[in-house]
Design an enzyme around this catalytic site. Structure first.
Site, PDB file in Angstrom:
ATOM      1  N   PRO A  89     -19.612  -4.777  -5.612  1.00  0.00           N
ATOM      2  CA  PRO A  89     -18.342  -5.217  -5.011  1.00  0.00           C
ATOM      3  C   PRO A  89     -18.552  -6.372  -4.018  1.00  0.00           C
ATOM      4  CG  PRO A  89     -18.703  -2.849  -4.637  1.00  0.00           C
ATOM      5  CD  PRO A  89     -19.920  -3.371  -5.329  1.00  0.00           C
ATOM      6  N   GLU A 116     -25.127   3.731  -2.682  1.00  0.00           N
ATOM      7  CA  GLU A 116     -24.534   2.877  -1.649  1.00  0.00           C
ATOM      8  C   GLU A 116     -24.821   1.407  -1.893  1.00  0.00           C
ATOM      9  OE1 GLU A 116     -22.359   3.626   0.972  1.00  0.00           O
ATOM     10  OE2 GLU A 116     -22.324   5.349  -0.360  1.00  0.00           O
ATOM     11  N   ARG A 154     -17.655 -12.098 -26.332  1.00  0.00           N
ATOM     12  CA  ARG A 154     -16.622 -12.585 -27.270  1.00  0.00           C
ATOM     13  C   ARG A 154     -16.548 -14.112 -27.286  1.00  0.00           C
ATOM     14  NH1 ARG A 154     -11.882 -13.900 -24.964  1.00  0.00           N
ATOM     15  NH2 ARG A 154     -10.550 -13.578 -26.762  1.00  0.00           N
ATOM     16  N   ASP A 169      -6.999 -18.404 -25.375  1.00  0.00           N
ATOM     17  CA  ASP A 169      -6.998 -17.415 -24.296  1.00  0.00           C
ATOM     18  C   ASP A 169      -6.194 -17.912 -23.109  1.00  0.00           C
ATOM     19  OD1 ASP A 169      -8.581 -15.587 -25.519  1.00  0.00           O
ATOM     20  OD2 ASP A 169     -10.449 -16.229 -24.573  1.00  0.00           O
TER      21      ASP A 169
HETATM   22  N1  ADE Z   1     -19.646  -1.594  -8.423  1.00  0.00           N
HETATM   23  C1  ADE Z   1     -18.700  -0.826  -7.826  1.00  0.00           C
HETATM   24  N2  ADE Z   1     -17.542  -1.463  -7.755  1.00  0.00           N
HETATM   25  C2  ADE Z   1     -17.721  -2.682  -8.330  1.00  0.00           C
HETATM   26  C3  ADE Z   1     -16.892  -3.813  -8.565  1.00  0.00           C
HETATM   27  N3  ADE Z   1     -15.625  -3.837  -8.174  1.00  0.00           N
HETATM   28  N4  ADE Z   1     -17.426  -4.876  -9.184  1.00  0.00           N
HETATM   29  C4  ADE Z   1     -18.714  -4.881  -9.562  1.00  0.00           C
HETATM   30  N5  ADE Z   1     -19.554  -3.852  -9.360  1.00  0.00           N
HETATM   31  C5  ADE Z   1     -19.071  -2.760  -8.752  1.00  0.00           C
END
Ligand code: ADE
Length: 254
Positions: A89, A116, A154, A169
């Site tokens: 994230p 984590e 793809r 696309d």
């Molecule tokens: N791992 C946990 N959440 C994630 C996300 N939103 N994007 C990429 N990897 C992740």
């Protein structure tokens, strides 16, 4: 395209890449994709891939040794250094442009993060790109890796049979897609727009261009600032904007 995915849930990743368009690309030899079990690269009796964080705090951190060993083994096997993408994230937001970039990167290693996070020494020295699929936190990087791989694979030439469908696309030119209809011409009293039944190709394209512009203006107006428009789409934008201006002026005078 040569891709290796490193995960502690190889069955989950393999299952999603063993059906449909991606599977066909693999069968045809356009994509050489292998899923690697991170535990195969551990050296202790318990096959540990995580440990407690230095400094304390909740959760576990993915250990550096198995990840380094996995990437080094893959690179030795593939005979080349690889681009190493970590799903997290904390990463840069994944977009269609990123998918295009990845589809040209080969060999590619995708690490699915868990717990984590991953020991910072992995991120600093082994990983070349950190990617996020959006501003929400999932339980791990497996689903994000599958999203990224599906979008990139793809785009590998030949994987999608109809090249036009890839070229059209929504995010290639920055315009959302028009509505689609198939038979029957009337379903539960709902009719297919007349123009689409007319067989008049120029009129159909004009109708579709207007629908694409309307949708984009309504749902993603910011996209239009950077969009590459067809002549019909530009005309639709001009007409719609002329309409808005007229209304504003009429509104002012009343
Ligand atoms: N791992 C946990 N959440 C994630 C996300 N939103 N994007 C990429 N990897 C992740």
């Amino acid at each position: 395209m040569v891709v290796d995915v490193i995960t502690i849930f190889p069955a989950m990743v393999e299952a999603a890449l063993s059906d449909g368009v991606v599977a066909r690309g693999r069968e045809r030899g356009l994509v050489d994709l292998r899923v690697r079990d991170l535990r195969e690269f551990t050296s202790d009796r318990h096959r540990s891939v995580d440990d407690v964080p230095y400094g304390g705090g909740p959760g576990m951190v993915m250990k550096p040794e198995p990840l380094f060993r996995a990437v080094e083994a893959i690179e030795a096997e593939r005979g080349k250094p690889a681009a190493v993408v970590l799903m997290t994230p904390q990463g840069r937001q994944f977009t269609h442009q990123e998918a295009e970039r990845l589809s040209r990167m080969s060999p590619l290693v995708v690490i699915c993060g868990r717990y984590e996070g991953v020991d910072e020494r992995v991120t600093r020295t082994l990983v070349t790109d950190e990617l996020s699929i959006g501003d929400y936190v999932l339980t791990g990087g497996e689903l994000p890796a599958l999203v990224v791989l599906d979008a990139a694979i793809r785009l590998v030439p030949g994987v999608v049979g109809d090249a036009d469908s890839v070229a059209e696309d929504s995010f290639v030119r920055g315009v959302l897609d028009h509505p689609h209809y198939t038979r029957p011409a009337e379903f539960r009293g709902l009719k297919v727009p007349e123009t689409l039944l007319s067989g008049h190709h120029a009129e159909i394209e004009k109708w579709r261009a207007r629908e694409r512009v309307l949708r984009t203006l309504e749902r993603r107006p910011e996209m239009l600032d950077r969009a590459t428009l067809t002549v019909d789409e530009q005309r639709a934008v001009d007409e719609l904007q002329a309409g808005t201006t007229k209304t504003i002026i009429e509104g002012e005078s009343s």
